[in-house]
Scaffold this motif. Structure first.
Motif, PDB file in Angstrom:
ATOM      1  N   SER A 132      75.439 193.992  93.453  1.00  0.00           N
ATOM      2  CA  SER A 132      76.709 193.352  93.125  1.00  0.00           C
ATOM      3  C   SER A 132      77.516 193.124  94.390  1.00  0.00           C
ATOM      4  CB  SER A 132      77.504 194.202  92.139  1.00  0.00           C
ATOM      5  OG  SER A 132      76.842 194.267  90.901  1.00  0.00           O
TER       6      SER A 132
ATOM      7  N   PRO B 219      86.368 188.368  92.890  1.00  0.00           N
ATOM      8  CA  PRO B 219      85.141 188.105  92.125  1.00  0.00           C
ATOM      9  C   PRO B 219      84.039 189.103  92.456  1.00  0.00           C
ATOM     10  CG  PRO B 219      85.489 186.399  93.787  1.00  0.00           C
ATOM     11  CD  PRO B 219      86.671 187.316  93.846  1.00  0.00           C
TER      12      PRO B 219
ATOM     13  N   VAL C 156      79.950 189.260  91.942  1.00  0.00           N
ATOM     14  CA  VAL C 156      78.765 188.500  91.558  1.00  0.00           C
ATOM     15  C   VAL C 156      77.557 189.415  91.680  1.00  0.00           C
ATOM     16  CG1 VAL C 156      77.314 186.500  92.079  1.00  0.00           C
ATOM     17  CG2 VAL C 156      79.794 186.350  92.389  1.00  0.00           C
ATOM     18  N   SER C 157      76.855 189.605  90.571  1.00  0.00           N
ATOM     19  CA  SER C 157      75.647 190.430  90.577  1.00  0.00           C
ATOM     20  C   SER C 157      74.430 189.519  90.668  1.00  0.00           C
ATOM     21  CB  SER C 157      75.563 191.275  89.313  1.00  0.00           C
ATOM     22  OG  SER C 157      76.635 192.198  89.268  1.00  0.00           O
TER      23      SER C 157
ATOM     24  N   HIS D  41      71.527 186.697 100.161  1.00  0.00           N
ATOM     25  CA  HIS D  41      72.821 186.300  99.594  1.00  0.00           C
ATOM     26  C   HIS D  41      74.044 186.695 100.417  1.00  0.00           C
ATOM     27  CE1 HIS D  41      70.891 184.937  95.909  1.00  0.00           C
ATOM     28  NE2 HIS D  41      70.158 186.042  95.952  1.00  0.00           N
TER      29      HIS D  41
ATOM     30  N   LEU E 212      77.782 185.313  99.572  1.00  0.00           N
ATOM     31  CA  LEU E 212      78.505 186.165  98.632  1.00  0.00           C
ATOM     32  C   LEU E 212      79.226 187.348  99.279  1.00  0.00           C
ATOM     33  CD1 LEU E 212      75.852 186.226  95.757  1.00  0.00           C
ATOM     34  CD2 LEU E 212      77.917 184.818  95.930  1.00  0.00           C
TER      35      LEU E 212
END
Length: 153
Positions: free
Chosen positions: A40, A92, A94-95, A137, A141
């Motif tokens: 996450s 936010p 994000v997983s 990622h 992210l």
């Protein structure tokens, strides 16, 4: 990571308590279940922590408290307007989910050297898969990250 992971939580830093956590791998091997890596992004930024850094007396006291009682209460603040800091920041999360890591079903028992070697092997593969997710990622992210993802304790 649970309570212990909260001692490593700092905004922008990704420290995962997993180095010695192998029970989930044992269960996967005993049941023949896949290990699915999940990471996450944004989670470390949900609260602003004031946990003492490693090597300080304050950190040692928190760690001793955790060892004795199994819980820890790091000093955190959240969004002031949402219950005066007890609600997370509006950030936010994000997983990302990696591909399943298939493991063989085995009848091994904890403590058996042959079984523990297999546990160590799949635990290392799982961590490698988490690092792959991170590397894939992090630039989209985890833009405000400090350093890289660390697997600790």
């Amino acid at each position: 990571g649970g309570a212990l992971e909260s001692l490593h939580a700092y905004p922008g830093e990704y420290s995962i308590v997993l180095k010695h956590r192998k029970g989930f791998v044992r269960v996967a091997l005993q049941t023949g279940s896949c290990l699915v890596p999940v990471l996450s992004f944004g989670e470390p930024d949900t609260f602003l922590t004031r946990t003492p850094r490693p090597g300080t007396l304050g950190r040692q006291k928190l760690y001793d408290f955790y060892r004795r009682f199994g819980v820890v209460f790091p000093e955190v603040t959240g969004d002031f307007w949402h219950l005066f800091g007890f609600m997370p920041q509006r950030t936010p999360i994000v997983s990302v989910v990696g591909s399943p890591l298939e493991v063989p079903k085995t009848d091994g028992k904890k403590g058996d050297p042959d079984f523990e070697a297999v546990v160590d092997h799949y635990h290392a593969l799982y961590i490698e898969r988490l690092r792959d997710l991170w590397d894939r990622h992090k630039n989209t992210l985890a833009l405000h990250r400090i350093g890289t993802m660390k697997v600790v304790e």
